[in-house]
Scaffold this motif. Structure first.
Motif, short mmCIF file in Angstrom:
data_model
loop_
_atom_site.label_atom_id
_atom_site.label_comp_id
_atom_site.label_asym_id
_atom_site.label_seq_id
_atom_site.Cartn_x
_atom_site.Cartn_y
_atom_site.Cartn_z
N LEU A 288 47.65 44.47 28.00
CA LEU A 288 48.66 43.64 28.64
C LEU A 288 48.31 42.16 28.65
CD1 LEU A 288 49.87 45.75 31.71
CD2 LEU A 288 51.25 44.95 29.79
N ALA A 289 47.12 41.82 29.14
CA ALA A 289 46.77 40.40 29.29
C ALA A 289 46.64 39.69 27.95
CB ALA A 289 45.48 40.26 30.09
N GLN A 290 46.46 40.46 26.86
CA GLN A 290 46.37 39.86 25.53
C GLN A 290 47.72 39.85 24.83
OE1 GLN A 290 44.03 42.46 26.38
NE2 GLN A 290 42.78 40.78 27.19
N ASP A 291 48.79 40.22 25.57
CA ASP A 291 50.14 40.28 25.00
C ASP A 291 50.19 41.18 23.78
OD1 ASP A 291 52.85 39.72 24.90
OD2 ASP A 291 52.58 37.97 23.60
N ASP B 199 49.61 33.99 37.89
CA ASP B 199 48.46 34.75 37.40
C ASP B 199 48.83 36.22 37.16
OD1 ASP B 199 46.77 32.58 37.43
OD2 ASP B 199 46.04 32.98 39.46
N ILE B 200 49.59 36.79 38.09
CA ILE B 200 49.98 38.19 37.96
C ILE B 200 50.88 38.38 36.75
CG2 ILE B 200 51.25 40.07 39.06
CD1 ILE B 200 50.27 38.98 41.76
N ALA B 201 51.82 37.46 36.55
CA ALA B 201 52.69 37.55 35.38
C ALA B 201 51.85 37.53 34.10
CB ALA B 201 53.68 36.38 35.38
N PHE B 202 50.84 36.69 34.04
CA PHE B 202 49.97 36.63 32.86
C PHE B 202 49.24 37.94 32.66
CE2 PHE B 202 45.61 36.00 31.36
CZ PHE B 202 45.87 35.57 30.06
N LEU B 203 48.66 38.48 33.74
CA LEU B 203 47.91 39.73 33.63
C LEU B 203 48.80 40.89 33.19
CD1 LEU B 203 45.62 39.49 36.79
CD2 LEU B 203 44.90 39.33 34.41
N LEU B 204 50.10 40.80 33.47
CA LEU B 204 51.03 41.86 33.09
C LEU B 204 51.64 41.62 31.72
CD1 LEU B 204 52.88 42.47 36.48
CD2 LEU B 204 50.97 43.75 35.50
N PHE C 68 58.73 38.01 34.80
CA PHE C 68 58.11 38.96 35.73
C PHE C 68 58.99 39.14 36.96
CE2 PHE C 68 55.08 39.02 39.48
CZ PHE C 68 55.01 40.41 39.53
N ASN C 69 59.49 38.03 37.52
CA ASN C 69 60.34 38.12 38.70
C ASN C 69 61.56 39.01 38.44
OD1 ASN C 69 58.61 36.36 39.96
ND2 ASN C 69 59.93 34.57 39.75
#
Length: 359
Positions: free
Chosen positions: A268-271, A325-330, A338-339
């Motif tokens: 996820l975090a690496q897209d 940060d959470i959006a990036f990690l996901l 993300f929202n």
């Protein structure tokens, strides 16, 4: 076995239990070292796979994970084909930070070597289920313990030798100096000669011992980790805890869904949590993966959404990470994406959901 204290923000340091043989595995990054050493001996990976009793293409490309017992067969086959009596030692010598998966980075964010060993005990399951690390401390002496349940079913001295050597080489690299070792104990019989082990450990060795262990001065546990980055620890641990949770959930869900979920969490975090990339990493075509997921009453999008939703709720509830940060990690490029997704999942935006979870 003693469990050391953890850095601030760490989870309780209980190790993850070793799963049954049907679920125990070695991840591709850890497996890669053995394949690289075999190829340096001139062994074709197709020949190695066949010698290990696997399909000829089982190791090409490197699979996302390999069952533990298959990994032991690969080590034995590689040692035989290469005529290298110390194949496991040479695998251990070749281990690098990247081969230890996420917990390798966690180790480098610890302040002392004692904290680092504690994190190994917690997170080594992220790299493999070959065995588990333990630690005993008795006054001025500490003992690094290695336990594996697989060696009675499939003897393979190359595996514990690779683990013990890998730990020694990695610690020496981290410290920038040789870690003093008082003695090393091996549960298997003494080989014809032990020159290669002696070269690595430079200390007395005991064979046919009751367990695999290395004795060293307990003062080493207080050594500072050079160039440690403690500020990275909270984010790395949150990611690692989710990987552990994914592993635990794998025991209750269909195998293919668990494998896809675990691959998604890693990507996820690496897209890179995309259908074609996940399928390739699992060693199958997109069509085959879709069919297997359909047979399990699921789909790639469902697994991706459920994984992201579970991770999002954890991050919002258990951490102080920002929504960005959470959006990036996901794996989202924008917080707004993300929202929008979160509101579709739970009917409320993530900020409001976080507020509702506060005591």
């Amino acid at each position: 076995m003693t469990l050391l204290s953890a850095p601030d923000g760490a989870s309780p340091l209980s190790p993850m239990p070793i799963p049954p043989a049907s679920q125990a595995r070695v991840v591709g990054a850890y497996l890669q070292v053995s394949l690289d050493v075999a190829q340096r001996h001139g062994i074709a990976l197709s020949d190695l796979a066949v010698a290990a009793g696997l399909p000829a293409d089982a190791l090409t490309p490197t699979p996302e994970q390999l069952p533990v017992l298959d990994y032991l067969r690969v080590l034995n086959a590689a040692a035989s084909l290469s005529h290298d009596a110390w194949f496991g030692v040479h695998v251990g010598e070749a281990m690098r930070l990247a081969n230890y998966a996420v917990y390798g980075m966690i180790i480098l964010s610890c302040r002392t070597f004692g904290e680092a060993i504690a994190q190994v005990m917690r997170y080594e399951a992220l790299a493999h289920d070959l065995g588990r690390t333990g630690l005993r401390i008795d006054g001025a002496v500490a003992e690094y313990i290695w336990y594996s349940p697989w060696l009675e079913a499939l003897p393979c001295r190359h595996m514990p030798e690779s683990v013990m050597v890998g730990i020694k080489v990695f610690v020496d690299w981290m410290a920038g100096r040789a870690m003093p070792v008082e003695s090393v104990h091996f549960a298997h019989a003494k080989p014809d000669h032990a020159d290669e082990l002696q070269r690595i450990f430079c200390c007395p060795m005991v064979f046919d011992a009751s367990e695999y262990k290395a004795r060293f001065p307990a003062a080493v546990l207080n050594w500072p980790v050079p160039h440690a980055e403690p500020s990275l620890f909270p984010v790395l641990v949150q990611h690692a805890e989710q990987l552990l949770q994914a592993r635990a959930q794998a025991y209750q869900t269909p195998e293919i869904v668990s494998r896809v979920r675990e691959a998604i969490v890693h990507s996820l975090a690496q897209d890179k949590a995309r259908l074609n990339l996940i399928a390739t990493g699992l060693g199958m075509t997109v069509r085959t993966l879709q069919r297997k997921l359909k047979d399990a009453d699921s789909s790639f999008q469902q697994v991706l959404d459920h994984t992201r939703c579970d991770l999002a709720k954890h991050y919002l509830r258990e951490t102080d990470l920002s929504l960005t940060d959470i959006a990036f990690l996901l794996g989202y490029q924008e917080q707004s994406s993300f929202n929008h997704a979160f509101k579709e999942w739970l009917g409320v935006n993530p900020g409001a959901w976080r507020g509702s979870q506060q005591p």
